[in-house]
Each structure stands twice: as structure tokens, then as C-alpha cells.
Design an enzyme around this catalytic site. Structure first.
Site, mmCIF file in Angstrom:
data_model
loop_
_atom_site.group_PDB
_atom_site.id
_atom_site.type_symbol
_atom_site.label_atom_id
_atom_site.label_comp_id
_atom_site.label_asym_id
_atom_site.label_seq_id
_atom_site.Cartn_x
_atom_site.Cartn_y
_atom_site.Cartn_z
ATOM 1 N N TYR A 144 0.854 -1.184 0.000
ATOM 2 C CA TYR A 144 0.000 0.000 0.000
ATOM 3 C C TYR A 144 0.887 1.231 0.000
ATOM 4 C CZ TYR A 144 -3.627 3.326 1.469
ATOM 5 O OH TYR A 144 -4.505 4.378 1.545
ATOM 6 N N ASP A 239 9.221 2.979 0.015
ATOM 7 C CA ASP A 239 8.129 3.615 0.746
ATOM 8 C C ASP A 239 8.335 3.284 2.220
ATOM 9 O OD1 ASP A 239 5.870 4.360 2.047
ATOM 10 O OD2 ASP A 239 4.458 3.393 0.668
ATOM 11 N N LYS A 267 3.667 9.016 8.912
ATOM 12 C CA LYS A 267 3.538 8.421 10.244
ATOM 13 C C LYS A 267 4.531 9.008 11.265
ATOM 14 C CE LYS A 267 0.771 4.826 8.376
ATOM 15 N NZ LYS A 267 0.808 4.018 7.183
#
Ligand code: PLP
Length: 425
Positions: A144, A239, A267
Site C-alpha cells: 500500500y 516507501d 507516520k
């Protein structure tokens, strides 16, 4: 436990917000039941609107690596807010956070701040295309990278949980530039590269996957991707929205000993405020506007509150790197505890772990990619999830999500978690 007020709030929310939530996994669809509405949180604990307390294993899906309402972050944000919340003009703190991030992470010289992991990944791909002059990207099934169009092709996280890995609304034109490979399958990637010779801008990957459960990459696979990108003149995009500042100061690049060309963050880098970022060596970053032609911008990018939270968080991690070891030790302890219970009960399972990322899969087969992760028994997962919830343990409400441990968790909390697993089964 009683969830009366949460259920009432959810009912009301559904009238005005699609599905009652602003991000799909929060809705509990994969596990059934109504989601819990949080009132407040401190350290390792969540308190809901009905007065229940939970030991938290999601930490806002990763950012709160030092626990909720971590004092240095809170006071930095409060002090900053008193001086104005947004200017749309440069501020010194943006450079302070950039300097610190660049000093902690290997192989990057410059960094651009955005507002989410989605934006970071979307911008990284645009930059890779602008830099290489090529269009196609390779992504991996079950990974994702946020919800930008190019990534909603066999996407992980909520996209698999809700059965729409290929979202309606993504045009054929966009989809044809995203090539799909299987995680840990180097041969498959080699074939794709060969079939698309000279057209590949980038390979984007979660260097340790966390959106189809936690999946650890094979060392040869990662090294192979690095070599392929170098040979092909394509960029390797790590990522690190999940792994960055979680697996260690230098993230997965450091943990795996592999250099990426572009790295994305989210995050932890925002300390619980909305921050994303992408970074690379100067030669690549100088292609971005205003120095170069690749356009990317944001009204609230580099927002002072967000920067102050990120700076307080990264400063803490930079000054006390033993936190990463401590988190890894706690995660290993939890792994051992849960594993012993499931073995003693004869329940087929796999536990995948890397650093402070861990996931429990109810399957006999080793979980190395999306297909093997999808074989997990979801009925078992639901029983497990709700049983744990009832015992005051908040796990990710989907079998495709990694747990995120935070350093406020005590060994007593971990023991109570393992004891709850024993009661559930
Ligand atoms: C969470 C996540 C994203 C998306 O970040 P948002 O801030 O939710 O847009 C991208 N990539 C990975 C690996 C993630 O875990």
C-alpha cells in the site's frame, strides 16, 4: 464491556460521513461490530467514550512510537500554536526538521515535506518519472502506498480489507502504467523489466511490508531489485511511510543495508500530526519546482504545528536510539508469548516480525507475499480480534495490518496481552 455510547456516536456519524469514518479500516467492517470512539489516550492506553480502557497496539497506525500524548511533542505543539498556526511562508523550523531527518537517514541530501504518506508516494513517483523521462512503475501486490490512482492496483491495507484492491475511478490509462509483481519474487520482476525494456521509471516497494500483515523481504530479492534498477536506469523508491524512524534511525535502508534512490516518509515523522515527506540525493531532488520542472506544492506543507511535533519526535529518537532496541525486544517478547499460546492450543498460525512490526496469520503456510497472506483464516482472526477487544486489548481491526508497538508499553502490558490470547482460545 459496554460500547453503548460508541455505538450511538457511530450511528450519528454514519448519517453525515460515508460509513461513519474518515478512513475505511476504522469502521470495523472486516471484523464486524461497531467501532470504538476514543475519548482520550495516554502512553500505551486508549480510553473510549464509554469509560473502557484498552492497551493500544496500533498507535494511530504507527506515528505514536513513544506512546500517546508524549509530553515533549504535546508541549512543542502547544507552544507553537500560540504563535500562529500557518503562514504560507518559510519558517526556520522546516529547515531544522529537514536537517535532522537528513542527518538520521542514509543516502538522502534533501527532503520535501507534504501532508500525508499518500502525497509523499504520489510525488515521489512523479519525481521519478520527471527525472528518468519514463512512465511505467512496478509495484507489488498487497503493498500500500496511499490512495493515489497509480497505487490502487492490487493495493494492500484497507483496499484489500474491503475487497477493492483495484478501485473503480482509476482510469485504464493510469492503470496501464502500473505493472504488478509479487513480493519476494525476483524472477517475476526480471520478466516484467524485460518485457518493458527502456520504459521503467521506478520500482516502488515497502522495504518491509506492513499492509498485508508484516512481510519480511528476502535479502537476495531486495539486492536484486537494487541491481535491476541500477542496470535499467530506473529509480528504486523505498516507501518508508511505515518503516521510517520505526526500524531504526535510518529506517529500512539501514536495517537491510540497501540504498534506495527516493525514500518516502509519513507516520512517525509527524509525531502524530499530518506530515509526509519524500527525500533523495541532490541530483534527483533538484528536479523539483522551484529549482526544476517537476511540479509539487502544498498550502499547508511544512505547517509549523506539524513540524514542531515531528521535530520533537525525531529529536527524541535521535538522542535516545536505544528506544529502537527496546521496542524490538518488547516485540520479540510478545512474539514468543503469543506463539507459545497458539502452539500449546494447536492453532495453525504464522507470526511475522521485523523490529517493532509484527502480525499474526492464522495459516499453516509461511507468509511471504500477498497470496500467502490472503490464505489466513478470517473467522479465526475475527474471534481473536473481538476476544482481545473484550479483554481490553486493541489490535488492528483487519488481518492485513501489522501491529505497531509503542515504547510506552510495559512488560506487564505484554504479559496481560499474552494472558488474554490464552483466554480467547
Ligand atoms: C500509511 C501508509 C501510506 C499512506 O499514508 P497516509 O498518511 O495514510 O496517506 C503509504 N505507504 C505506506 C507503506 C503506509 O503504511
Amino acid at each position: 464491556m459496554i460500547y453503548q455510547r460508541s455505538s450511538a456516536l457511530f450511528k450519528d456519524a454514519k448519517k453525515y460521513i460515508p460509513g461513519g469514518v474518515n478512513s475505511p479500516v476504522r469502521a470495523f467492517k472486516a471484523v464486524g461490530g461497531d467501532p470504538i470512539f476514543v475519548k482520550e489516550a495516554k502512553g500505551a492506553y486508549l480510553y473510549d467514550v464509554d469509560g473502557n480502557r484498552f492497551i493500544d497496539y496500533i498507535a494511530s497506525w504507527g506515528p505514536l512510537i513513544l506512546g500517546h500524548a508524549f509530553e515533549p511533542v504535546i508541549s512543542a505543539v502547544v507552544e507553537k500554536a500560540k504563535k500562529g498556526t500557518s503562514f504560507g511562508m518559510p519558517t526556520e523550523i522546516e529547515t531544522e526538521l529537514a536537517k535532522l531527518a537528513v542527518s538520521m537517514v542514509p543516502h538522502i541530501d534533501k527532503i520535501r515535506f507534504v501532508n500525508s504518506g499518500t502525497e509523499a508516494c504520489m510525488s515521489a513517483v512523479r519525481l521519478a518519472r520527471g527525472f528518468t523521462g519514463k512512465d511505467k512503475i512496478i509495484k507489488f501486490a498487497g503493498c500500500y502506498h496511499g490512495h493515489a490512482d497509480a497505487f490502487l492496483i492490487q493495493a494492500g491495507s484497507g483496499a484489500i480489507t474491503f475487497g477493492s484492491p483495484n478501485s473503480p475511478g482509476v482510469t485504464q490509462g493510469t492503470a496501464k502504467d502500473t505493472l504488478l509483481a509479487d513480493y519476494n519474487d525476483l524472477q517475476g520482476v526480471k520478466e516484467l523489466v524485460k518485457a518493458n525494456q527502456g520504459e521503467l521509471a521506478a520500482i516502488i516497494i515497502e522495504p518491509v511490508a506492513g499492509n498485508m500483515g508484516c512481510i519480511v523481504p528476502d535479502q537476495d530479492f531486495m539486492k536484486g531489485l537494487r541491481d535491476l534498477c541500477t542496470q535499467e536506469g530506473a529509480l528504486l523508491i523505498f516507501d518508508e511511510v511505515m518503516t521510517g524512524f520505526r526500524l531504526g534511525k535510518g529506517g529500512a535502508q539501514e536495517a537491510l543495508g540497501i540504498a534506495a534512490d527516493i525514500v518516502t516518509f509519513g507516520k512517525v515523522i509527524g509525531g502524530g500530526l499530518p506530515v509526509g515527506a519524500f527525500a533523495a540525493r541532490t541530483e534527483i531532488m533538484d528536479h523539483l519546482a522551484p529549482d526544476g520542472p517537476v511540479y509539487q506544492a502544498g498550502t499547508l506543507s511544512g505547517n509549523p504545528l506539524a513540524m514542531s511535533a515531528g521535530l520533537a519526535m525525531l529529536s527524541q529518537l535521535n538522542d535516545s536510539p536505544e528506544i529502537f532496541q527496546s521496542l524490538g525486544d518488547k516485540t520479540a517478547y510478545l512474539h514468543k508469548g503469543i506463539s507459545e499460546v497458539l502452539v500449546s492450543k494447536g492453532i495453525a498460525h504464522q507470526i511475522n516480525r521485523f523490529g517493532s512490526m509484527i502480525s499474526v496469520h492464522f495459516t499453516e503456510e509461511v507468509v511471504v507475499d500477498f497470496a500467502s497472506s490472503a490464505k489466513g483464516n478470517n473467522e479465526h482472526f475475527k474471534t481473536y480480534f473481538h476476544g482481545m477487544l473484550e479483554r481490553g486489548i486493541y489490535l488492528p481491526p483487519s488481518a492485513f495490518e501489522s501491529y505497531f508497538l509503542n515504547d510506552a508499553l510495559s512488560y506487564d502490558d505484554l504479559d496481560r496481552t499474552v494472558a488474554a490470547v490464552k483466554q480467547v482460545f
